[in-house]
Write an enzyme that holds these catalytic residues in place. Structure first.
Site, PDB file in Angstrom:
ATOM      1  N   ASP A   1     -15.316   2.313   7.286  1.00 41.65           N
ATOM      2  CA  ASP A   1     -14.269   3.210   6.800  1.00 41.65           C
ATOM      3  C   ASP A   1     -14.788   4.106   5.683  1.00 41.65           C
ATOM      4  O   ASP A   1     -14.484   5.292   5.637  1.00 41.65           O
ATOM      5  CB  ASP A   1     -13.063   2.409   6.292  1.00 41.65           C
ATOM      6  CG  ASP A   1     -12.026   3.335   5.671  1.00 41.65           C
ATOM      7  OD1 ASP A   1     -11.512   4.199   6.396  1.00 41.65           O
ATOM      8  OD2 ASP A   1     -11.771   3.226   4.468  1.00 41.65           O
TER       9      ASP A   1
ATOM     10  N   HIS B   1       0.855  -1.195   0.000  1.00 43.24           N
ATOM     11  CA  HIS B   1       0.000   0.000   0.000  1.00 43.24           C
ATOM     12  C   HIS B   1       0.881   1.231   0.000  1.00 43.24           C
ATOM     13  O   HIS B   1       1.804   1.351   0.804  1.00 43.24           O
ATOM     14  CB  HIS B   1      -0.916   0.036   1.230  1.00 43.24           C
ATOM     15  CG  HIS B   1      -1.739   1.286   1.282  1.00 43.24           C
ATOM     16  ND1 HIS B   1      -2.909   1.427   0.559  1.00 43.24           N
ATOM     17  CD2 HIS B   1      -1.546   2.468   1.908  1.00 43.24           C
ATOM     18  CE1 HIS B   1      -3.396   2.640   0.759  1.00 43.24           C
ATOM     19  NE2 HIS B   1      -2.591   3.290   1.573  1.00 43.24           N
TER      20      HIS B   1
ATOM     21  N   ARG C   1     -14.600  12.584   7.277  1.00 39.80           N
ATOM     22  CA  ARG C   1     -13.340  13.257   7.606  1.00 39.80           C
ATOM     23  C   ARG C   1     -12.979  14.282   6.535  1.00 39.80           C
ATOM     24  O   ARG C   1     -12.445  15.347   6.828  1.00 39.80           O
ATOM     25  CB  ARG C   1     -12.205  12.228   7.729  1.00 39.80           C
ATOM     26  CG  ARG C   1     -12.249  11.427   9.020  1.00 39.80           C
ATOM     27  CD  ARG C   1     -11.397  10.181   8.913  1.00 39.80           C
ATOM     28  NE  ARG C   1     -10.029  10.511   8.544  1.00 39.80           N
ATOM     29  CZ  ARG C   1      -9.258   9.722   7.784  1.00 39.80           C
ATOM     30  NH1 ARG C   1      -9.710   8.586   7.295  1.00 39.80           N
ATOM     31  NH2 ARG C   1      -8.021  10.079   7.512  1.00 39.80           N
TER      32      ARG C   1
ATOM     33  N   LYS D   1      -8.786  -1.807   5.902  1.00 38.96           N
ATOM     34  CA  LYS D   1      -9.026  -2.390   4.567  1.00 38.96           C
ATOM     35  C   LYS D   1      -7.972  -3.435   4.230  1.00 38.96           C
ATOM     36  O   LYS D   1      -8.281  -4.498   3.686  1.00 38.96           O
ATOM     37  CB  LYS D   1      -9.034  -1.285   3.500  1.00 38.96           C
ATOM     38  CG  LYS D   1     -10.223  -0.335   3.624  1.00 38.96           C
ATOM     39  CD  LYS D   1     -10.313   0.623   2.451  1.00 38.96           C
ATOM     40  CE  LYS D   1      -9.168   1.598   2.386  1.00 38.96           C
ATOM     41  NZ  LYS D   1      -9.462   2.927   2.920  1.00 38.96           N
TER      42      LYS D   1
ATOM     43  N   SER E   1      -7.868   3.640   8.921  1.00 42.26           N
ATOM     44  CA  SER E   1      -8.557   3.616   7.624  1.00 42.26           C
ATOM     45  C   SER E   1      -7.809   2.705   6.653  1.00 42.26           C
ATOM     46  O   SER E   1      -8.393   1.808   6.030  1.00 42.26           O
ATOM     47  CB  SER E   1      -8.642   5.035   7.058  1.00 42.26           C
ATOM     48  OG  SER E   1      -9.118   5.026   5.728  1.00 42.26           O
TER      49      SER E   1
END
Length: 443
Positions: free
Chosen positions: A165, A86, A172, A191, A187
């Site tokens: 999320d 990620h 947010r 995931k 967050s």
């Protein structure tokens, strides 16, 4: 006690810098997902978290509650181990494209659930959709089959993963609480953990084109996410990487696919190749299939990674031999003086690419496949007055003026002697031990 009274107690507790109990966290995340806790109440709690923080136990429990709001994927039936990467997002960050097939070439399955771009950061799915016929949306069954047969898949995440999320992220965005590190970390990690991968490597960007502008902020986020992954039983490491200048020589969808193909053909810009290889080495080690850097580089130059890429694109309906889209219009930005390019600001290039049509301001906006910025010199390169520095690409010539405005003051040219060669794109490495001690290991 009514549910409405419960939420006020939770908000007050965090407002007054108290730690939230496991029961409070489980309840508030679930109640918000169900619609019992109103947006304005969760906004107040998110602001209290931004201002007063959370400790490791709270963040870990908050992440677990977000995971519990939806389904979890399970790759246990696959014959190969799984690893995922990620990135926190940057400019010219096309690394997923060559990385997924490269890692898969060594027998590790790469389930890369990716997103679309928003603002100046590009989205992996937008880049791949520049390939004629390629589809981002796959069923769970199709994804598992592709992982089994090809070893790599890059696709959109299903709505069933961490629905809490999705709701909280949108909130947010409009309440000034995006920057809360506990909320960013939970967050991302809710995931990624729900995805069910066995090993996870985080590419945490630092610099003007990144979400985290300073190394201190990036390290705090990296340590928090590595701790969350470790607590959830996922082998997790993070690399802090430089995003003060764009990655590679392109920012834009089809432009970045072309550059990724150069990397998969054994060429491409040094920074893109180096980061792809560094992340691949970490993913392979995390998945229990360690390889040295030389062997990983060899898989790019000998065509093994390209073979997987072609099968991966074809499996999702894409034509790996198709001509990529080219923007109808282009303009060149030139260097004003002789010397050495000493800086090229990533954020400015990202905003210019966005204004040219490569990105979107809202999730529902379309993007142009051919739009973006081509970069002809990188910091450390000698330049001469009048030579091309950037080429701007777009289908709509009316966009050039605003793109040029974004680039005003975006680079500096200094005298010969002040030009330093660009350093390594990898600034630091954070593993579970470093996260626990709060000290990264210098790369």
């Amino acid at each position: 006690m009514s549910e409405q009274h419960d939420v006020v107690d939770v908000i007050r507790a965090k407002r007054d810098r108290a730690g939230l109990s496991d029961e409070q966290i489980d309840w508030v995340v679930d109640a918000y997902t169900r619609g019992v806790v109103a947006d304005e109440q969760m906004s107040a709690l998110a602001m209290a978290i931004l201002l007063n923080g959370m400790d490791r136990r709270e963040i870990s429990r908050w992440t677990a509650a977000m995971i519990a709001s939806g389904e979890r994927m399970d790759f246990a039936s696959l014959a190969r181990p799984t690893a995922d990467k990620h990135s926190t997002g940057g400019v010219g960050d096309k690394i997923t494209l060559p990385l997924a097939p490269l890692v898969a070439a060594f027998g590790v399955a790469v389930p890369q659930l990716s997103g679309r771009g928003l603002g100046h950061t590009g989205g992996t799915l937008d880049k791949l959709e520049a390939i004629p016929g390629w589809r981002a949306d796959l069923t769970g069954e199709a994804m598992m089959r592709q992982l089994d047969e090809v070893g790599a898949v890059i696709c959109a995440a299903g709505a069933g993963l961490a629905p809490a999320d999705k709701k909280l992220y949108a909130l947010r965005d409009v309440t000034g609480t995006v920057e809360a590190i506990p909320l960013i970390a939970s967050s991302i990690m809710s995931k990624k953990i729900a995805e069910g991968t066995g090993a996870l490597v985080l590419d945490v960007k630092v610099g003007s084109g990144a979400f985290m502008k300073t190394e201190q902020q990036a390290r705090e986020l990296a340590e928090t996410m590595v701790s969350l992954g470790t607590d959830a039983g996922v082998s997790t490491v993070a690399l802090l990487t430089d995003m003060s200048t764009p990655l590679g020589r392109t920012a834009g969808n089809a432009l970045e696919v072309r550059e990724s193909l150069e990397v998969l053909a054994g060429g491409g810009p040094t920074d893109v190749v180096d980061l792809t290889v560094a992340l691949a080495v970490e993913m392979l080690a995390g998945a229990g299939r360690p390889q040295d850097e030389g062997e990983v580089r060899a898989a790019l130059s000998d065509g093994r990674a390209m073979d997987v890429w072609r099968r991966m694109i074809a499996a999702q309906g894409g034509d790996p031999d198709a001509e990529l889209p080219i923007a109808r219009e282009r303009e060149t930005v030139t260097v004003e003086a002789d010397g050495v390019l000493t800086s090229l600001d990533a954020l400015a290039v990202g905003v210019a690419a966005w204004r040219l049509g490569a990105g979107r301001a809202r999730k529902e906006d379309p993007v142009q496949a051919g739009a973006g910025v081509e970069i002809h010199a990188k910091p450390g390169d000698p330049v001469r007055a009048g030579q091309p520095l950037l080429t701007l690409h777009t289908d709509e010539p009316g966009r050039f003026e605003r793109a040029r405005a974004a680039l005003e003051g975006a680079w500096t040219v200094g005298p010969e002697q002040s030009g330093r060669p660009a350093g390594s794109v990898v600034l630091d490495r954070v593993d579970a031990d470093a996260a626990a001690s709060g000290e990264g290991s210098r790369a």
